[in-house]
Design an enzyme around this catalytic site. Sequence first.
Site, PDB file in Angstrom:
ATOM      1  N   SER A   1      20.763  65.587 -53.969  1.00  0.00           N
ATOM      2  CA  SER A   1      21.814  65.128 -53.058  1.00  0.00           C
ATOM      3  C   SER A   1      21.287  64.177 -52.011  1.00  0.00           C
ATOM      4  CB  SER A   1      22.520  66.275 -52.334  1.00  0.00           C
ATOM      5  OG  SER A   1      22.018  67.512 -52.617  1.00  0.00           O
TER       6      SER A   1
ATOM      7  N   HIS B   1      25.073  63.214 -59.932  1.00  0.00           N
ATOM      8  CA  HIS B   1      25.214  64.137 -58.792  1.00  0.00           C
ATOM      9  C   HIS B   1      26.531  64.906 -58.852  1.00  0.00           C
ATOM     10  CE1 HIS B   1      25.774  64.744 -54.212  1.00  0.00           C
ATOM     11  NE2 HIS B   1      25.020  65.704 -54.684  1.00  0.00           N
TER      12      HIS B   1
ATOM     13  N   GLU C   1      29.015  61.841 -58.998  1.00  0.00           N
ATOM     14  CA  GLU C   1      28.529  60.510 -58.612  1.00  0.00           C
ATOM     15  C   GLU C   1      27.439  60.086 -59.599  1.00  0.00           C
ATOM     16  OE1 GLU C   1      29.221  60.665 -53.758  1.00  0.00           O
ATOM     17  OE2 GLU C   1      27.278  61.270 -54.527  1.00  0.00           O
TER      18      GLU C   1
ATOM     19  N   ASN D   1      28.265  62.216 -49.256  1.00  0.00           N
ATOM     20  CA  ASN D   1      27.415  62.732 -48.171  1.00  0.00           C
ATOM     21  C   ASN D   1      27.143  61.694 -47.084  1.00  0.00           C
ATOM     22  OD1 ASN D   1      27.208  65.397 -48.886  1.00  0.00           O
ATOM     23  ND2 ASN D   1      25.440  65.056 -50.226  1.00  0.00           N
TER      24      ASN D   1
HETATM   25  P1  NAI Z   1      18.788  76.579 -55.895  1.00  0.00           P
HETATM   26  O1  NAI Z   1      17.729  76.938 -54.928  1.00  0.00           O
HETATM   27  O2  NAI Z   1      20.007  77.443 -56.023  1.00  0.00           O
HETATM   28  O3  NAI Z   1      18.151  76.449 -57.359  1.00  0.00           O
HETATM   29  C1  NAI Z   1      16.961  75.763 -57.637  1.00  0.00           C
HETATM   30  C2  NAI Z   1      16.314  76.443 -58.850  1.00  0.00           C
HETATM   31  O4  NAI Z   1      15.246  75.610 -59.303  1.00  0.00           O
HETATM   32  C3  NAI Z   1      15.711  77.815 -58.549  1.00  0.00           C
HETATM   33  O5  NAI Z   1      16.232  78.766 -59.445  1.00  0.00           O
HETATM   34  C4  NAI Z   1      14.199  77.610 -58.740  1.00  0.00           C
HETATM   35  O6  NAI Z   1      13.561  78.749 -59.292  1.00  0.00           O
HETATM   36  C5  NAI Z   1      14.170  76.449 -59.711  1.00  0.00           C
HETATM   37  N1  NAI Z   1      12.948  75.638 -59.663  1.00  0.00           N
HETATM   38  C6  NAI Z   1      12.330  75.150 -58.573  1.00  0.00           C
HETATM   39  N2  NAI Z   1      11.275  74.375 -58.927  1.00  0.00           N
HETATM   40  C7  NAI Z   1      11.245  74.377 -60.293  1.00  0.00           C
HETATM   41  C8  NAI Z   1      10.407  73.769 -61.268  1.00  0.00           C
HETATM   42  N3  NAI Z   1       9.398  72.981 -60.911  1.00  0.00           N
HETATM   43  N4  NAI Z   1      10.685  73.988 -62.571  1.00  0.00           N
HETATM   44  C9  NAI Z   1      11.710  74.785 -62.946  1.00  0.00           C
HETATM   45  N5  NAI Z   1      12.532  75.389 -62.069  1.00  0.00           N
HETATM   46  C10 NAI Z   1      12.308  75.179 -60.764  1.00  0.00           C
HETATM   47  O7  NAI Z   1      19.211  75.075 -55.532  1.00  0.00           O
HETATM   48  P2  NAI Z   1      20.592  74.319 -55.811  1.00  0.00           P
HETATM   49  O8  NAI Z   1      21.500  74.504 -54.654  1.00  0.00           O
HETATM   50  O9  NAI Z   1      21.073  74.651 -57.176  1.00  0.00           O
HETATM   51  O10 NAI Z   1      20.109  72.792 -55.758  1.00  0.00           O
HETATM   52  C11 NAI Z   1      19.361  72.210 -56.783  1.00  0.00           C
HETATM   53  C12 NAI Z   1      19.397  70.692 -56.653  1.00  0.00           C
HETATM   54  O11 NAI Z   1      20.753  70.244 -56.656  1.00  0.00           O
HETATM   55  C13 NAI Z   1      18.779  70.136 -55.369  1.00  0.00           C
HETATM   56  O12 NAI Z   1      18.170  68.916 -55.671  1.00  0.00           O
HETATM   57  C14 NAI Z   1      19.993  69.935 -54.465  1.00  0.00           C
HETATM   58  O13 NAI Z   1      19.784  68.941 -53.491  1.00  0.00           O
HETATM   59  C15 NAI Z   1      21.027  69.487 -55.476  1.00  0.00           C
HETATM   60  N6  NAI Z   1      22.417  69.714 -55.101  1.00  0.00           N
HETATM   61  C16 NAI Z   1      22.819  70.862 -54.460  1.00  0.00           C
HETATM   62  C17 NAI Z   1      24.150  71.054 -54.130  1.00  0.00           C
HETATM   63  C18 NAI Z   1      24.588  72.301 -53.456  1.00  0.00           C
HETATM   64  O14 NAI Z   1      25.701  72.315 -52.871  1.00  0.00           O
HETATM   65  N7  NAI Z   1      23.840  73.397 -53.505  1.00  0.00           N
HETATM   66  C19 NAI Z   1      25.170  70.047 -54.450  1.00  0.00           C
HETATM   67  C20 NAI Z   1      24.670  68.914 -55.212  1.00  0.00           C
HETATM   68  C21 NAI Z   1      23.337  68.765 -55.472  1.00  0.00           C
END
Ligand code: NAI
Length: 389
Positions: free
Chosen positions: A116, A137, A149, A187
Amino acid sequence: MIIGIIGSGAMGAGIAQVVATAGHTVRLLDQNSEALQQASRSIEANLRKLAEKGKLTAAAAEAVTARLHPTGDIQQFADCELVIEAVVEDLTVKQQLFQQLESIVSTECVLASNTSSLSITSTAAACQQPERFIGIHFFNPAPLMQLVEVIPAVQTREGLATEVRKLVESWGKLPVLAKDTPGFIVNRVARPYYGEAIRMLEEGLADIATIDWALTELGGFRMGPFTLMDFIGHDVNYRVTESVFTAFFYDPRYKPSFTQKRLFEAGYYGRKTGRGFYNYAPETIQPEPNRDEALGNVIVNRVLAMLINEAADALALQVASRDDLELAMTKGVNYPKGLLAWADELGIADVLDTLDNLYAEYHEDRYRASPLLRRMVRNRQHFFPSTAT
Ligand code: NAI
């Protein structure tokens, strides 16, 4: 098409559900096996609920589950034609992940990030074939939010954005094309909804309940800014604000507030911690708004002028097209109207007046009006000439 999703947290699980429902075979990977199991459970529960509501037959729900292949082994991604990562928001982690992936997938495989706030170009730069890299996105929760996006990097090959847009459409989503600039569309353009509300609170113009009341009851927004920030969580919302500000080379328009920083530092993240701008402890008496319409209209006009200014500037700087800007704000954050259509309705000259009055009062760059608004007033133009009266 076989699609790989890396990271099975809130976003990865949601995206996996979307693409498996659209008929793709999905490989879902997480470094944390508990997160992977949790994702499978939550997807199955979501599908069950859809089947119960009659939105999906039981057989179709089963077929979606059968297309989903959770794995802890990245080598399984060798046959993927598209990989979308949704791992932790950390540039180095993402760059290393794509470097590893490139040694596993074929040279035709498209690589995408759901980041994001990080630059798509900077993640692409770590790849051997950056021309196959793009931003896709999604919004949270991905199965429910229609907007996606699509963000080509500087290096992305000609034509890939169009192919990805079509693919995203085939998933039943609404794709918009955004330039690789901080915050992409939503954003970036939504920042004043939070920032200007906090600014008015800090100045003592009105309290949180009154500002929330004005923007929902008079402005027609689904959630007031303070309720919304508490809902998103100040850990997330403050960090996004700070990263957009930094990424814009400290443009004062995006300056974070001390009020929100202190909530963040205190761990008062909002609903999830029981306290943010509001107190969510049971039996707490919530503050009552001052339902003074004159005050409410000042609040709405000020926030709307700032939002419209952001949208107009994004259009002027070719971050997105007029129609994509409107789609992004109505579908990504559920605004009641597109901001540019709203500007036509309010009168662009009046919006510009509000901004110029704020600038005259504060002499802060935060309130500088987009040159596009000024030009449009001079030339008596509308954003939607055919519908404007
Ligand atoms: P989250 O913390 O819920 O999930 C991230 C997951 O990635 C975790 O389960 C973790 O174990 C795993 N992980 C971390 N490093 C890893 C690796 N090297 N290899 C494999 N797995 C790995 O985070 P969330 O909220 O799902 O966000 C993920 C991405 O999406 C981020 O880049 C965030 O900026 C983006 N994003 C988040 C939004 C939101 O509202 N939460 C909306 C749009 C985008």
